[in-house]
Design an enzyme around this catalytic site. Structure first.
Site, PDB file in Angstrom:
ATOM      1  N   TYR A  51      32.746  60.578  34.847  1.00  0.00           N
ATOM      2  CA  TYR A  51      32.257  59.264  34.384  1.00  0.00           C
ATOM      3  C   TYR A  51      31.268  59.326  33.233  1.00  0.00           C
ATOM      4  CZ  TYR A  51      28.568  60.221  37.920  1.00  0.00           C
ATOM      5  OH  TYR A  51      27.575  60.776  38.673  1.00  0.00           O
ATOM      6  N   LYS A  52      31.013  60.522  32.723  1.00  0.00           N
ATOM      7  CA  LYS A  52      30.104  60.625  31.576  1.00  0.00           C
ATOM      8  C   LYS A  52      30.923  60.648  30.281  1.00  0.00           C
ATOM      9  CE  LYS A  52      26.715  62.997  34.482  1.00  0.00           C
ATOM     10  NZ  LYS A  52      25.645  61.993  34.490  1.00  0.00           N
ATOM     11  N   PHE A  54      20.212  70.068  38.340  1.00  0.00           N
ATOM     12  CA  PHE A  54      20.504  68.718  38.835  1.00  0.00           C
ATOM     13  C   PHE A  54      20.445  68.759  40.364  1.00  0.00           C
ATOM     14  CE2 PHE A  54      22.974  65.063  40.122  1.00  0.00           C
ATOM     15  CZ  PHE A  54      22.328  64.080  39.384  1.00  0.00           C
ATOM     16  N   ARG A 108      15.560  59.791  27.507  1.00  0.00           N
ATOM     17  CA  ARG A 108      16.768  60.568  27.232  1.00  0.00           C
ATOM     18  C   ARG A 108      17.761  59.718  26.456  1.00  0.00           C
ATOM     19  NH1 ARG A 108      20.675  62.813  32.036  1.00  0.00           N
ATOM     20  NH2 ARG A 108      21.017  60.586  32.212  1.00  0.00           N
ATOM     21  N   ASP A 156      28.451  74.050  36.452  1.00  0.00           N
ATOM     22  CA  ASP A 156      28.529  72.593  36.541  1.00  0.00           C
ATOM     23  C   ASP A 156      28.609  72.066  35.108  1.00  0.00           C
ATOM     24  OD1 ASP A 156      28.114  69.859  36.730  1.00  0.00           O
ATOM     25  OD2 ASP A 156      26.660  70.025  38.358  1.00  0.00           O
TER      26      ASP A 156
END
Lengths: 410, 410
Positions: free
Chosen positions: A222-223, A128, A369, A197
């Site tokens: 927030y996921k 990422f 995705r 991560d």
């Protein structure tokens, strides 16, 4: 397929939890891996924080309950302590603060401090971006050197210069998952430490930082933790490193006695010294509700359902839509709670899906995705998504100018 | 005194704005310099962001309005652009992000990058701790050297080693205000740059960064801007430095094209490159309401009223309570929107005031601090505060065990 999905839903031990979330009418949401849905309890809690704790309590709300406060001062520790069991950590090893990006920088710097003479931070190309950019930021300061090796060559790239291996446990684009324990051991055998991560892991896949003997970790609120847009992140430091922990963003909230207002910095104990500025109370309060809900459901059932959902989707796609090339691992134990597929027209297909209320997302240059947040996604959602996806591809519904024009984000 | 106060209130052009805030019954709030009060509109706006933008819009809310989004992606720039005119900056020179502490670290590092060969960051002893600690964090990394000089000796301490002068414009404890233009010029004449911490200035005193030719500034969102507990902070960089601006917390949101997901960092234009992680949408949305309200009232009238309020308080204290030693400047043009007094029993007096619903605060070791947020504090508040303070001191009401036991924060 829809009948089968409904049977699976009726047998799903988590089916009651869907009603604990606000999901918009007419939307099938397969993007909880990007922004988790809104827990209904968050609305009440945020209103309470704004109206009672802030509006009525004002500055007094920073104090402990026995002093009539709302204990805001301990919110980073409290929320971190609740995240801890979801990732196999001890409560005092996790703190909720800042963003994933900022926490990455703190912990990369902390790892460099613990390995004098080693400057390389090793990662993989295509990690990422923020993980790589944070290494680059320290590199431009002359403090670090970025090393990159593809994941099949990363163990052999662990030489005597590597201070830290920084990897994303579940890859944001492909969903491929590292064997955390094996990779951690290999890195430590080479004298390096490991920073994981967990942004695409926490709340979705089985993570046991303690069993893996992990050194450091960061993750996103927030996921799958459903903490709200731009929710605070979290940071983990193994207890054995607390004594040596030194990071450069030494703000007043990470001081041993912030309200002594000393001129000289003295670190607070353990992970508390990762705090920098004043904690973001609205964001932390919303995050706490999301974390509480995931903890209530339990990681075991969530992981089981996550695999069932994504397998249901994967098998249906492989039968009906062979033109979609699976980018994610076929084995559900080797991937996160998502599936990614390559298609030359991925962007337009994604937009055509969104126009039908079916929200997945697109990742440059050609990846579709789909995330399967097991707390609120149903098998019926998945079956309907397959139907819509098949229709859009089979009829060429995606082939319209409005679906091809790029927007800022999704 | 109360009659005089009521006359002043009836003549106050800002009197209608008090009703735009939620102030608890029975409370006189003289601590808006620590945590600003709740604008009524914030309740509605936060609920809208949670329920509509997050709950209904989900990931789509990141997009621009023309794509059906809530434009979350531009919120840091939008809020920063609204703060800009309150501090004499251009809209594209200010961005709302992270905490004051984290922004300090970014801008200290940026200033060091612009002055190769100079390593000293000069400040004053007793500056707000986080400002000093952030210098110390970079010092421990070998990147900076902390220099300290008392404010009457600070100009002469500007030698060839000083890269940056870091000062808080209005001192958090005493309220003393620097002459921003004069100090900036002196520092620049010595080849240094200046970073102003506006935490106790923004929204309360006249600030003109452009006229002062300031280089950098940071400030707090939760004090006079009424952004809520732990609100995001802001950062200012003069336009002339945008080309050379390099800071180490290079997160994905500060990339020129975040959604290209490139492995290599390329900075976004101007202050956008100060962004690190995903913007905290709840906090930024609440902050925007506070900023909008301050902008609507206008800095001119706010500054005028601030001086009137604090002068009313100062004069009454000097007449009735000579045992309270004024720590702040006597001249209202030389101080921020606060008054501080020294008293050996300041802590217990502060607690006795709070027990009466009169909220000021205490700062170690012996300072009573009262803030006069002109947007919602009335002259009657100030008169009643004087009465309560006089009674508490004259009767020894503070001399009780429960007022002497220290709490975590206030």
């Amino acid at each position: 397929m829809l009948d089968e999905a409904r049977m699976l839903d009726s047998a799903d031990p988590l089916r009651e939890y869907r009603a604990r979330f606000d999901l918009p009418e007419g939307v099938i949401y397969l993007d909880g891996n990007s922004l988790g849905a809104l827990p209904k309890a968050t609305k009440t809690r945020v209103a309470e924080v704004v109206e009672q704790e802030w509006g009525e309590g004002l500055i007094r709300s920073w104090n402990a309950p026995e002093k009539g406060g709302a204990d805001w001062i301990n919110l980073p520790q409290r929320v971190g302590g609740k995240i801890a069991p979801l990732i196999g950590a001890k409560p005092h090893e996790v703190i909720a603060c800042d963003s994933t990006s900022v926490n990455l920088s703190k912990l990369i710097a902390a790892a460099l401090h613990m390995r004098p003479g080693r400057k390389v931070i090793l990662s993989e190309p295509g990690n990422f971006p923020t993980d790589l950019y944070m290494i680059e930021g320290l590199e431009k300061q002359g403090l670090a050197e970025q090393g990159l090796a593809s994941r099949d060559a990363i163990i052999e790239a662990l030489d005597d210069d590597v201070a830290l291996l920084l990897l994303t446990h579940v890859h944001y684009k492909t969903g491929a998952m590292f064997d955390m324990a094996a990779v951690t051991k290999a890195a430590q055998d080479a004298g390096a430490q490991v920073l994981w991560d967990l942004s695409h892991s926490g709340g979705a896949v089985e993570v046991d930082l303690t069993a893996a003997n992990a050194d450091f970790a960061v993750g996103c609120g927030y996921k799958y933790l459903n903490g709200g847009p731009g929710a605070p992140a979290y940071a983990y430091v193994a207890e054995r490193h607390h004594g040596d922990l030194q990071q450069p963003l030494t703000g007043w909230m990470g001081h041993a006695q912030p309200f002594a207002f000393d001129d000289a910095y003295a670190p607070a104990p353990g992970v508390d010294r990762l705090l920098a500025g004043t904690p973001p109370i609205l964001g932390l309060s919303a995050l706490e509700v999301g974390v509480d809900l995931i903890a209530e459901i339990g990681m075991g059932p969530l992981v089981t359902k996550s695999r069932q959902l994504s397998e249901f989707f994967r098998k249906a796609v492989s039968e009906r839509l062979p033109e979609l090339e699976l980018v994610s691992p076929t084995d559900p134990t080797q991937r996160g709670s998502q599936l990614s597929f390559r298609h030359a027209e991925a962007y337009a297909i994604c937009q055509a899906l969104i126009a039908r209320g079916l929200i997945g997302d697109f990742r440059d240059p050609d990846v579709l995705r789909f995330g399967f947040a097991p707390a609120y996604v149903s098998f019926e959602d998945v079956a309907l998504a397959i139907e819509a996806l098949a229709e859009i591809i089979e009829t060429g519904e995606w082939d319209k100018p409005e679906f091809k024009q790029r927007a800022a984000v999704t």
